[in-house]
Design an enzyme around this catalytic site. Structure first.
Site, PDB file in Angstrom:
ATOM      1  N   ASN A  68       0.708  -1.116  -0.094  1.00  0.00           N
ATOM      2  CA  ASN A  68      -0.031   0.065  -0.043  1.00  0.00           C
ATOM      3  C   ASN A  68       0.917   1.290   0.188  1.00  0.00           C
ATOM      4  OD1 ASN A  68       0.321  -1.744   2.664  1.00  0.00           O
ATOM      5  ND2 ASN A  68      -0.593   0.415   3.531  1.00  0.00           N
TER       6      ASN A  68
ATOM      7  N   GLN B 241      -4.842  -3.905  -1.872  1.00  0.00           N
ATOM      8  CA  GLN B 241      -4.569  -3.010  -2.964  1.00  0.00           C
ATOM      9  C   GLN B 241      -4.338  -3.298  -4.296  1.00  0.00           C
ATOM     10  OE1 GLN B 241      -3.808   0.444  -2.448  1.00  0.00           O
ATOM     11  NE2 GLN B 241      -4.000   0.520  -0.119  1.00  0.00           N
TER      12      GLN B 241
ATOM     13  N   CYS C  34       5.496  11.804  11.916  1.00  0.00           N
ATOM     14  CA  CYS C  34       4.849  12.899  12.103  1.00  0.00           C
ATOM     15  C   CYS C  34       3.376  12.937  11.841  1.00  0.00           C
ATOM     16  CB  CYS C  34       5.401  14.118  11.855  1.00  0.00           C
ATOM     17  SG  CYS C  34       7.390  14.257  12.011  1.00  0.00           S
TER      18      CYS C  34
END
Ligand SMILES: Cc1ncc(COP(=O)(O)O)c(C=O)c1O
Ligand SMILES: Cc1ncc(COP(=O)(O)O)c(C=O)c1O
Ligand code: FES
Ligand code: FES
Lengths: 124, 386, 386
Positions: B151, B179, B325
């Site tokens: 993916n 996928q 992040c």
């Protein structure tokens, strides 16, 4: 995760980006492996007042916004006052940060302290 | 502002034709498919039609199609169901380091329950090695689970060859094809698989409905026990509306597979050439050819992924990143680390995935803006080339 | 022909207001709630709103609401998740003989994995005895699971009192409240429960979406591992459309609880009086007062349930039965057997469950026709009263 408008403003149009050529206090914290590095440049005058501050940051939106906001908050302050800047002050000024992003504001406070320490070391 | 959506690997908009198929099952045809009166029989008949549509799309028999609530549930069921069923025979499982978290975390959970798991490494483009696989197989290996297409980096694994090796050893073989469906041909017979996971929301269907293909006669423990739904293999009142939607979405995906592939490939190559040509220190992650037709995954040195995503979002472009992040965790993508990227570089990744409605103009707009964004962020970065 | 739907305990039609809330999430707001760009943030914000609506409906905190794909998944998760988490502490579980199959079959599966389960009996109206419960609790009891209201006979269990007993012993307490929500007040704080299962399609929401309430801080193993959705407790891309629908349905259910209860009770009593008054050898199953406002469950001696259902279906009435013949298994309802009905009588059961749109005329029509149907079937039956 939701950033406030203040965070987005400080991310898209950050204040004080770049290096100060004649900086007399420079501090860097973080590491590329962790995905965040913050470098703060300070121009401090003979009365220990921060005349100018700037940053270079490798990190997320919160890291960039924290750098921008934190530098804005310390310009014109004495190093004693600036050294007391807490990450929570930066978070408040940004109108809050998502929980997982609090550490990015911590970096800003730490980088400033490191830069002030650098200035003191050089002076001594 | 016009939005350019380039995160089709995360989820796709629901096709209007698919929405249309759902609506009656939210209004007049609301019966419980297990009930014997008219309302129930109508619902039952419909879901059998959808089951057949999905079976046709992957060359299976409709009795081999079991509806779940997601690709994640299908993965969990395949892995835990086979492990629990066969634990007397053996407790060793083989998978790869680049699997979806639904597979990896299921395996890790089984490790806590006393199973042993081998996580095969991949090479720098994300391919599992057949030699590594052969060497990892043991007498007590009960399951091999290798994803069909990744993916994040889009690399397509040699599932048919893996299937052959695993079959010869008489081991159960599962592949996560979430996928793959709608992007490359999926044929369970050709692939030699025993179990295969699918999810509707990656192929212009709604979120919250998946499928586990289970080869006829394969013994497996249930993950969700209870009522007699799904031939007693998966309990819970059937999600009729979304089942119908998945059936239709699968049908559309097979019918238009060729043209969609060509469309996506053309734009993907335009995107890759544009980015690599115009942005210095950019690299393409994943295999250059054996990759999903809609997937482009880049690393940009010296900058962080979330900053790229936010900058793109502001100008109307939606993409994704393997940066820690963006995920709330501290580690960057396990897939990018597995292909050997240093953590610092992995943080600067950007995944753009193309869909049916993406246009060449969209790609131009993205490439041109990306050039500026990367430049601006690099100017801001304390790390630099020298 | 007008249809009279009297199987609201099996499933309910979706409220048009609820359908309306869903539609945008199948069309423009299709983003993946885990994504950081605009489309993702919009979806994320919405599901947090729905979570709050459900929390409000059961007097919980929104961080205690975890979405699942069904009531069955919620039951499986509660039981297996607590069992696996606490297996080092003890391996004994207490439940009742009249639980939904999602609870019973989860417990039976755990028995195969080395757990011990006590299935508490019930009295002739379906109530669990507090004394029996106290006597069953052992030092190694880790979980008690007793349903709030029974789906077949409608009996409401003394959950608050059970909760008190269980809490004093420091044992985890789960209740299946799938049939309770929207029919009687549900307040997790008042009830002393640690875990509580819900399902949307019983309260005029869509099929395929449920909730497990998990008291803040309660340790539990995941049932579905993978991505970080649902605060890392339940993996799978969020079913945004159905989550929104469940939120709205829960809100409507709380807002209109009083009036709906009164409406259902009135018609239920009309139905019960009509049937018992006009049909010889009919009996009401379940508790005369402590029962769901919409539930009527009868036995008719000498005839078989499926025949009644088919006869009703032909004249436009949808109901259900605890007969084995309607379920594909050979045993009649475990609930009817547990309240002491002989198998022969249990086969002749009929459950009619009233909903928001049921009218007094519907009930008259049903009663009058039922009189004839039962008579006709009895004339056909080889068993008779003398
Ligand atoms: C008491 C009870 N528990 C659990 C369930 C299962 O709910 P779902 O159909 O959403 O799986 C039902 C209904 O089928 C029920 O009546
Ligand atoms: C390879 C792969 N497997 C499994 C899943 C999980 O599917 P779902 O979101 O339906 O749970 C995804 C997508 O999130 C995926 O890309
Ligand atoms: S810099 Fe990584 S989370 Fe902020
Ligand atoms: S009489 Fe036919 S199944 Fe019971």
């Amino acid at each position: 995760m939701e950033y406030t408008d203040v965070v987005m403003e400080n991310f898209t149009c950050p204040k004080n980006v770049g290096e100060i050529e004649d900086a007399n206090g420079v501090g860097q914290v973080g590491s590329p492996a962790c995905g965040d590095i913050m470098k703060i440049f300070l121009k401090i005058n003979d009365d220990d007042i921060i005349e100018n501050a700037s940053f270079k940051t490798f990190g997320c939106g919160a890291a960039v916004a924290s750098s921008s906001m934190a530098t804005e908050m310390i310009i014109g302050k004495s190093i004693e006052e600036a050294g007391k800047l807490k990450n929570s002050d930066v978070v408040d000024a940004l109108g809050g940060l998502p929980d997982v992003k609090i550490h990015c504001s911590v970096l800003a406070a730490e980088a400033i302290q490191a830069a002030i320490q650098d200035y003191k070391n050089k002076k001594a | 502002m016009k939005r350019i959506y380039l995160d089709h690997a995360a989820t796709t908009p629901v096709d209007p034709e698919v929405v249309e198929v759902m609506i009656p099952y939210l209004t007049e045809t609301f019966g419980n498919p297990s009930s014997i009166y008219a309302e129930g029989r109508a619902a039952k008949k419909s879901i059998e039609k959808a089951r057949q549509q999905i079976a046709t799309a992957i060359n299976a028999d409709s009795r081999e199609i079991y509806f779940t609530a997601s690709g994640s549930e299908a993965d969990n069921w395949a892995i835990k169901g086979i492990a629990m069923k066969n634990k007397a025979k053996g407790k060793h499982i083989i998978t790869s380091q680049i699997e979806h978290h639904a597979v990896l975390h299921s395996c890790e959970y089984l490790e806590k329950q006393g199973f042993e798991v081998t996580y095969l490494p991949v090479d720098e483009v994300g391919l599992v090695s057949l030699e590594d696989l052969k060497n990892a197989i043991r007498d007590d290996t009960i399951l091999v689970s290798i994803m069909f297409a990744n993916n994040e980096i889009g690399t397509i694994e040699p599932i048919k060859e893996i299937g052959k090796i695993v079959k010869e050893k008489g081991i159960v073989f599962h592949t996560d094809a979430v996928q793959a469906l709608g992007n490359i041909p999926v044929d369970v017979k050709d692939l030699n698989v025993d179990l295969l996971s699918l999810s509707a929301h990656k192929i212009y269907g709604p979120k919250g409905i998946g499928v586990l293909y289970i080869k006829k006669g394969l013994p497996i423990d249930n993950l969700i026990h209870g009522g007699a739904q799904e031939r007693k293999k998966r309990a819970g009142t059937e999600n009729t509306a979304e089942i119908m939607a998945f059936g239709k979405a699968a049908e559309l995906a097979s019918e238009h597979l060729e043209e969609n592939m060509t469309h996506m490939k053309t734009l993907r190559d335009q995107l890759i050439e544009g980015v690599l040509g115009k942005i210095p220190l950019a690299r393409l992650n994943g295999h250059p050819e054996k990759r999903l037709p809609g997937n482009a995954n880049f690393c940009f040195a010296y900058i962080e992924g979330e900053s790229i995503l936010l900058s793109l979002d502001v100008i109307g472009i939606a993409g994704s990143s393997g940066s820690a992040c963006t995920s709330g965790s501290l580690d960057p993508s396990h897939v990018l680390l597995a292909i050997g990227l240093p953590a610092g570089v992995a943080h600067g990744s950007l995944r753009l995935t193309i869909g049916k409605s993406t246009t060449a103009e969209d790609i131009d707009y993205v490439v041109n803006n990306l050039v500026e964004i990367i430049q601006r962020l690099r100017d801001m970065s304390p790390i630099d080339a020298d």
